[in-house]
Design a protein around this motif. Structure first.
Motif, PDB file in Angstrom:
ATOM      1  N   ILE A 188       1.012  -0.932  -0.079  1.00  0.00           N
ATOM      2  CA  ILE A 188       0.023   0.156  -0.031  1.00  0.00           C
ATOM      3  C   ILE A 188       1.022   1.190   0.069  1.00  0.00           C
ATOM      4  CG2 ILE A 188      -1.798   1.461   1.193  1.00  0.00           C
ATOM      5  CD1 ILE A 188      -2.769  -1.312   0.189  1.00  0.00           C
ATOM      6  N   ARG A 189       0.574   2.251  -0.714  1.00  0.00           N
ATOM      7  CA  ARG A 189       1.283   3.299  -1.013  1.00  0.00           C
ATOM      8  C   ARG A 189       0.252   4.461  -0.902  1.00  0.00           C
ATOM      9  NH1 ARG A 189       6.652   3.288  -4.340  1.00  0.00           N
ATOM     10  NH2 ARG A 189       7.342   1.105  -4.191  1.00  0.00           N
ATOM     11  N   ILE A 190       0.554   5.411   0.034  1.00  0.00           N
ATOM     12  CA  ILE A 190      -0.388   6.616   0.281  1.00  0.00           C
ATOM     13  C   ILE A 190       0.731   7.944  -0.374  1.00  0.00           C
ATOM     14  CG2 ILE A 190      -1.605   8.316   1.261  1.00  0.00           C
ATOM     15  CD1 ILE A 190      -2.830   5.601   1.098  1.00  0.00           C
ATOM     16  N   VAL A 191       0.359   8.472  -1.545  1.00  0.00           N
ATOM     17  CA  VAL A 191       1.307   9.522  -1.951  1.00  0.00           C
ATOM     18  C   VAL A 191       0.527  10.895  -1.745  1.00  0.00           C
ATOM     19  CG1 VAL A 191       2.223  10.752  -3.813  1.00  0.00           C
ATOM     20  CG2 VAL A 191       2.259   8.288  -3.824  1.00  0.00           C
ATOM     21  N   ALA A 192       0.986  11.997  -1.136  1.00  0.00           N
ATOM     22  CA  ALA A 192       0.655  13.451  -1.081  1.00  0.00           C
ATOM     23  C   ALA A 192       1.462  14.051  -1.950  1.00  0.00           C
ATOM     24  CB  ALA A 192       0.861  13.818   0.437  1.00  0.00           C
ATOM     25  N   VAL A 193       0.458  15.105  -2.539  1.00  0.00           N
ATOM     26  CA  VAL A 193       0.978  15.692  -3.849  1.00  0.00           C
ATOM     27  C   VAL A 193       0.615  17.086  -3.334  1.00  0.00           C
ATOM     28  CG1 VAL A 193       0.908  16.466  -6.220  1.00  0.00           C
ATOM     29  CG2 VAL A 193       0.657  14.171  -5.402  1.00  0.00           C
ATOM     30  N   THR A 194       1.764  18.134  -3.146  1.00  0.00           N
ATOM     31  CA  THR A 194       1.391  19.595  -2.743  1.00  0.00           C
ATOM     32  C   THR A 194       0.843  20.256  -3.650  1.00  0.00           C
ATOM     33  OG1 THR A 194       3.483  20.107  -3.921  1.00  0.00           O
ATOM     34  CG2 THR A 194       3.693  19.538  -1.456  1.00  0.00           C
ATOM     35  N   ALA A 195      -0.109  21.271  -3.267  1.00  0.00           N
ATOM     36  CA  ALA A 195      -0.809  22.199  -3.918  1.00  0.00           C
ATOM     37  C   ALA A 195      -0.385  23.239  -4.431  1.00  0.00           C
ATOM     38  CB  ALA A 195      -1.986  22.718  -3.281  1.00  0.00           C
ATOM     39  N   ASP A 196       0.958  23.316  -5.350  1.00  0.00           N
ATOM     40  CA  ASP A 196       1.642  24.408  -5.882  1.00  0.00           C
ATOM     41  C   ASP A 196       1.920  23.745  -7.266  1.00  0.00           C
ATOM     42  OD1 ASP A 196       3.697  22.436  -5.531  1.00  0.00           O
ATOM     43  OD2 ASP A 196       4.605  23.681  -3.786  1.00  0.00           O
ATOM     44  N   ALA A 197       2.677  24.857  -8.148  1.00  0.00           N
ATOM     45  CA  ALA A 197       3.297  24.474  -9.394  1.00  0.00           C
ATOM     46  C   ALA A 197       3.862  23.437  -9.609  1.00  0.00           C
ATOM     47  CB  ALA A 197       3.742  25.843  -9.982  1.00  0.00           C
ATOM     48  N   ILE A 198       5.061  23.097  -8.442  1.00  0.00           N
ATOM     49  CA  ILE A 198       5.861  21.786  -8.660  1.00  0.00           C
ATOM     50  C   ILE A 198       5.250  20.879  -8.388  1.00  0.00           C
ATOM     51  CG2 ILE A 198       8.359  21.254  -7.639  1.00  0.00           C
ATOM     52  CD1 ILE A 198       8.321  23.966  -9.243  1.00  0.00           C
ATOM     53  N   ALA A 199       4.219  20.658  -7.384  1.00  0.00           N
ATOM     54  CA  ALA A 199       3.788  19.552  -7.194  1.00  0.00           C
ATOM     55  C   ALA A 199       4.439  18.227  -6.509  1.00  0.00           C
ATOM     56  CB  ALA A 199       2.996  19.104  -8.218  1.00  0.00           C
ATOM     57  N   THR A 200       5.345  18.585  -5.458  1.00  0.00           N
ATOM     58  CA  THR A 200       6.054  17.876  -4.751  1.00  0.00           C
ATOM     59  C   THR A 200       5.546  16.721  -4.139  1.00  0.00           C
ATOM     60  OG1 THR A 200       7.650  19.848  -4.334  1.00  0.00           O
ATOM     61  CG2 THR A 200       7.949  17.887  -2.928  1.00  0.00           C
ATOM     62  N   GLN A 201       5.962  15.589  -4.179  1.00  0.00           N
ATOM     63  CA  GLN A 201       5.431  14.454  -3.700  1.00  0.00           C
ATOM     64  C   GLN A 201       5.984  13.764  -2.320  1.00  0.00           C
ATOM     65  OE1 GLN A 201       4.698  11.238  -6.517  1.00  0.00           O
ATOM     66  NE2 GLN A 201       3.742  12.300  -8.018  1.00  0.00           N
ATOM     67  N   GLY A 202       5.165  13.498  -1.745  1.00  0.00           N
ATOM     68  CA  GLY A 202       5.699  12.567  -0.520  1.00  0.00           C
ATOM     69  C   GLY A 202       4.967  11.266  -0.316  1.00  0.00           C
ATOM     70  N   ASN A 203       5.646  10.074   0.217  1.00  0.00           N
ATOM     71  CA  ASN A 203       4.700   8.951   0.256  1.00  0.00           C
ATOM     72  C   ASN A 203       4.954   8.287   1.406  1.00  0.00           C
ATOM     73  OD1 ASN A 203       7.314   7.592  -0.182  1.00  0.00           O
ATOM     74  ND2 ASN A 203       6.834   6.773  -2.168  1.00  0.00           N
ATOM     75  N   LEU A 204       3.810   7.474   1.696  1.00  0.00           N
ATOM     76  CA  LEU A 204       4.221   6.411   2.804  1.00  0.00           C
ATOM     77  C   LEU A 204       3.884   5.173   2.078  1.00  0.00           C
ATOM     78  CD1 LEU A 204       2.672   6.616   6.291  1.00  0.00           C
ATOM     79  CD2 LEU A 204       1.921   4.518   4.904  1.00  0.00           C
ATOM     80  N   ILE A 205       4.765   4.000   2.550  1.00  0.00           N
ATOM     81  CA  ILE A 205       4.537   2.816   1.862  1.00  0.00           C
ATOM     82  C   ILE A 205       4.636   1.631   3.258  1.00  0.00           C
ATOM     83  CG2 ILE A 205       5.849   0.916   0.819  1.00  0.00           C
ATOM     84  CD1 ILE A 205       7.628   3.086  -0.587  1.00  0.00           C
ATOM     85  N   THR A 206       3.369   0.913   3.078  1.00  0.00           N
ATOM     86  CA  THR A 206       3.067   0.076   4.169  1.00  0.00           C
ATOM     87  C   THR A 206       2.725  -1.424   3.385  1.00  0.00           C
ATOM     88  OG1 THR A 206       1.965  -0.322   6.116  1.00  0.00           O
ATOM     89  CG2 THR A 206       1.003   1.016   4.585  1.00  0.00           C
ATOM     90  N   ALA A 207       2.306  -2.341   4.095  1.00  0.00           N
ATOM     91  CA  ALA A 207       1.637  -3.358   3.608  1.00  0.00           C
ATOM     92  C   ALA A 207       0.343  -4.093   4.564  1.00  0.00           C
ATOM     93  CB  ALA A 207       2.728  -4.559   3.284  1.00  0.00           C
ATOM     94  N   ILE A 208      -0.380  -4.762   3.487  1.00  0.00           N
ATOM     95  CA  ILE A 208      -1.565  -5.415   4.344  1.00  0.00           C
ATOM     96  C   ILE A 208      -1.285  -6.991   3.858  1.00  0.00           C
ATOM     97  CG2 ILE A 208      -2.946  -3.478   4.528  1.00  0.00           C
ATOM     98  CD1 ILE A 208      -4.522  -4.550   2.044  1.00  0.00           C
ATOM     99  N   THR A 209      -1.785  -7.690   4.583  1.00  0.00           N
ATOM    100  CA  THR A 209      -2.162  -9.188   4.198  1.00  0.00           C
ATOM    101  C   THR A 209      -3.732  -9.465   4.394  1.00  0.00           C
ATOM    102  OG1 THR A 209      -0.045  -9.977   5.334  1.00  0.00           O
ATOM    103  CG2 THR A 209      -1.526 -11.511   4.790  1.00  0.00           C
ATOM    104  N   VAL A 210      -4.340  -9.729   3.181  1.00  0.00           N
ATOM    105  CA  VAL A 210      -5.527 -10.004   2.806  1.00  0.00           C
ATOM    106  C   VAL A 210      -5.989 -11.360   3.255  1.00  0.00           C
ATOM    107  CG1 VAL A 210      -7.528  -9.990   1.231  1.00  0.00           C
ATOM    108  CG2 VAL A 210      -5.769  -8.235   1.155  1.00  0.00           C
TER     109      VAL A 210
END
Length: 769
Positions: free
Chosen positions: A496-518
């Motif tokens: 699972i990856r959650i990516v946050a994208v900034t609200a500006d012209a550059i649109a910088t990304q930060g992410n969090l990576i985790t995992a689940i077992t279904v």
């Protein structure tokens, strides 16, 4: 470096396009640079390509599904390829694979690992195989990828008909436009330190903007709005991670550069950007923008300085360098390059990696610690449009990624080879993502709710994106959680990856990576490596035991590649580490099992992927040549039943012919050589016929076939003995050795020599046929 009066004409055309649109409003970008949007292309036949890709994937956490392996066979060399073979065997297969994997809506960048040909020969696309100056018939692989929308339909462009194509010098509409203000010019502008002058900026430049391959860009550098008419063009960013052949770096140097680059992200370094000022055309071509670029950098709190000379001296804070000269020796400058820096020198053949190129290769900056560099692959004629403007460092310091900074500053990039980590972003303000909804356990079933946020209160987020197993699933505005129905996923482990994208012209990304077992169907796949520490030498075969009750088959995957399978519910799988390459890799077991006797679903391993570290094998300690015997520089080549022949240099691939070797005849090539340090080295072999190579009596694994062969060898500092035995189907043979790079064996590099006196000319009887 050749000047051309078209330089001024091309520049005026660019300024006319830019006039009147510098003050236009920039539409906020809807995408930025992140690992989820990067495709890594690997030559699976090359140990160097595998090693560089493995480290980049590990450092940047590239999703496994984003790695594409190609097998060049005889269709390409590691240095060059024809445009038709590039389309057929590299570009189209990569684009097709992206589409097949449903990645086309998220891919913004395609990067090439080592030993994928860096230079594209364009003659087959051109009328008569020629073009007119200042255009040339060679291009870089990254530029032909960036300009793929013209490359695929074979559209080089035609200046006489004013049609735009991949050869056009104003075809990059993503590049920021610059408009020059006419200000009085001083006679000594070229030779004085410009940064100390108090003068208004001479150039107005469009502000930087984050890249997206989904955008259409207009000729004015704006994002084409939906439903708008008029020309628009799309691109995909591209760089080369490393060049380790020819005049390139060693694999160790390439990996060290990638590590420094990843560590530089978000550090906001305090170094200086240096612009070198001298009377050489290589410097004069870009001096028009130095003052304005330095002023832009100052407004960002970044120091820029224009310095008289060809290279800075004794500066320990080099965070960027725009120079103009043909040759240099960085070690003699007394300077230090900081992590994340972009350093380049405008010259004719800085991007020419051929062993015969005369000017200093841009890879010298990578060796010295730079994150990125560039150079043209053939004569550019001092045209500014073919090189980054001085504003590249301003775009970089604004928070753009390395790849964005380059392409924002090059109007006509077709000749420019860009080497380095495309994701490096030292000045980016990267959001730190947090997540609520998984609780203390990652084993889930049914519907779950995931609520993302960021730690930084001063960073405004424009949107959040949810990725499952590397594929983007949902995009949500801030404050709205993700609802995930796990019933739509197969049982087992999922990233699972959650990516946050900034609200500006550059649109910088930060992410969090985790995992689940279904665990909806209570299926459990077990995979276990038989090794205690999961660390093995290159060349070893690693056994895995796998088990999934009721399974039809179970496979072991490395990224997107299925390495091996067993039929049924249990078995032992052995993985050859030569297929993996050096470095830390993640292997995953995937089993296929019928559900309810009707449909078939894939159950993934219930634990995290297995990490395996492949290390260099034990170093060969070397040998001592016999004492008291004469030493001759070069290798000794002996045809079966013939006399020894001295091989001074193998570049012309005619050593067998010169030595009198006939087709089908056995031969022996031998000598000693020295290496300066403990490291991994390589032989590259082009030969059709049975061939064995030993170093210090240890046989190397030489694949059969006419394609280039890449043979790694771990050596201790000192002297080693080389012996090659073969039988010629063809009389053309090239054997190269290196680390750094790789050059045809000769008496000059690594001191190849042999014991005894050998005549310099062959003594075989004349061929009477």
């Amino acid at each position: 470096m050749k000047s051309n009066r078209l330089q001024r004409k091309i520049r005026r055309v660019g300024l006319l396009i830019a006039a009147g649109l510098i003050l236009s409003v920039v539409v906020p970008a809807q995408a930025g640079g992140g690992p989820e949007g990067v495709i890594v292309v690997v030559n699976e036949n090359s140990w160097a390509s595998l090693a560089v890709a493995n480290e980049f994937v590990r450092l940047r956490k590239i999703p496994p599904n984003n790695v594409i392996y190609l097998s060049g066979g005889t269709n390409w060399a590691f240095d060059s390829i024809s445009i038709e073979n590039f389309r057929k065997h590299i570009l189209k297969p990569v684009l097709d694979e992206i589409k097949k994997r449903n990645l086309e809506r998220q891919v913004d960048c395609i990067v090439y690992s080592a030993d994928v040909p860096y230079r594209i020969i364009l003659t087959k696309d051109l009328p008569g195989g020629k073009t007119r100056k200042p255009l040339t018939t060679s291009a870089s692989i990254n530029s032909m990828t960036y300009l793929y929308r013209w490359v695929i339909p074979k559209q080089p462009g035609d200046r006489s008909k004013r049609t735009i194509g991949y050869l056009s010098l104003r075809n990059n509409w993503y590049a920021r436009r610059q408009m020059r203000r006419r200000t009085p010019r001083r006679k000594d502008d070229d030779l004085k330190t410009l940064s100390e002058k108090v003068r208004p900026p001479k150039v107005v430049v469009q502000p930087p903007i984050g890249f997206s391959s989904r955008y259409g860009w207009t000729p004015s550098g704006q994002i084409a709005t939906a439903g708008a008419t008029g020309p628009r063009q799309g691109y995909v960013l591209s760089t080369v991670l490393a060049v380790t052949s020819g005049r390139g770096t060693s694999i160790s140097e390439a990996i060290a550069s990638l590590r420094r680059s990843a560590a530089a992200d978000g550090t906001r370094p305090k170094g200086t950007i240096y612009y070198m000022v001298n009377s050489d055309v290589r410097s004069r071509t870009r001096q028009w923008g130095f003052d304005s670029a330095i002023a832009k950098l100052k407004a960002l709190g970044v120091k820029g300085e224009a310095v008289k000379g060809t290279m800075p001296k004794n500066r320990k804070d080099v965070m960027g360098l725009s120079a103009g000269l043909a040759r240099f020796n960085w070690s003699k400058t007394g300077c230090s390059i900081l992590p994340g820096a972009i350093c380049e020198h405008l010259t004719s053949h800085g991007g020419g990696m051929s062993q015969t190129s005369g000017q200093t290769s841009c890879t010298e900056f990578i060796r010295a610690g730079a994150a990125g560099t560039c150079g043209t692959v053939t004569e550019p004629y001092a045209i500014q449009a073919k090189f980054p403007t001085s504003f590249m460092h301003y775009f970089y310091a604004s928070g753009c990624s390395l790849a964005e900074a380059f392409y924002l500053s090059v109007a006509g990039p077709y000749q420019l080879l860009i080497i380095g980590d495309p994701l490096c972003r030292p000045w980016a303000k990267i959001p730190t993502v947090t997540l609520k909804g998984l609780g203390n356990t990652a084993t889930v079933k049914g519907e779950i709710t995931l609520t993302p946020a960021v730690k930084e209160k001063d960073i405004k987020i424009g949107r959040y994106e949810l990725f499952i197993d590397g594929l983007r699933q949902v995009v949500q505005p801030p404050g709205k959680p993700f609802k995930l129905d796990t019933a739509k996923l197969s049982d087992g482990w999922h990233e699972i990856r959650i990516v946050a994208v900034t609200a500006d012209a550059i649109a910088t990304q930060g992410n969090l990576i985790t995992a689940i077992t279904v665990n909806n169907h209570r299926l459990k796949l077990n995979a276990r490596c038989a090794l205690a520490l999961n660390i093995v030498p290159l060349g070893a075969k690693v056994p895995f035991s796998v088990k999934l009750p009721g399974a039809k088959k179970i496979g072991i995957f490395h990224n997107s590649r299925e390495l091996a399978t067993v039929e049924g519910s249990t078995g032992i799988i052995k993985i050859d580490t030569y297929r993996l390459g050096l470095g830390t890799v993640r292997l995953q077991a995937i089993g296929t099992i019928p559900i309810d006797g009707k449909k078939v679903t894939k159950a993934l391993v219930s634990l995290a992927p297995i990490k395996l570290t492949v290390e260099p094998p034990a170093r060969l300690k070397g040998v001592k040549p016999p004492k008291g015997k004469p030493i001759t520089k070069g290798l000794k080549l002996t045809a079966e039943g013939g006399k020894p022949f001295l091989v001074k240099d193998m570049r012309n691939m005619k050593a067998l012919t010169d030595a009198g070797v006939k087709k089908g005849q056995a031969f022996r090539l031998e000598g000693y050589f020295d290496v300066p340090a403990d490291d991994m080295y390589q032989f590259q072999v082009k030969f059709d016929g049975p061939l064995t190579i030993t170093v210090d009596g240890n046989a190397l694994d030489v694949p059969a076939g006419r394609q280039w062969k890449y043979l790694p060898v771990s050596l201790a500092r000192g002297t080693h003995r080389f012996v090659a035995r073969g039988k010629a189907k063809s009389l053309r043979m090239d054997i190269r050795f290196g680390g750094p790079g790789a050059f045809s064996i000769s008496k000059k590099r690594f001191a190849f020599r042999h014991v005894g006196k050998t005549p310099t000319t062959t003594s075989q009887p004349k061929d009477k046929r």
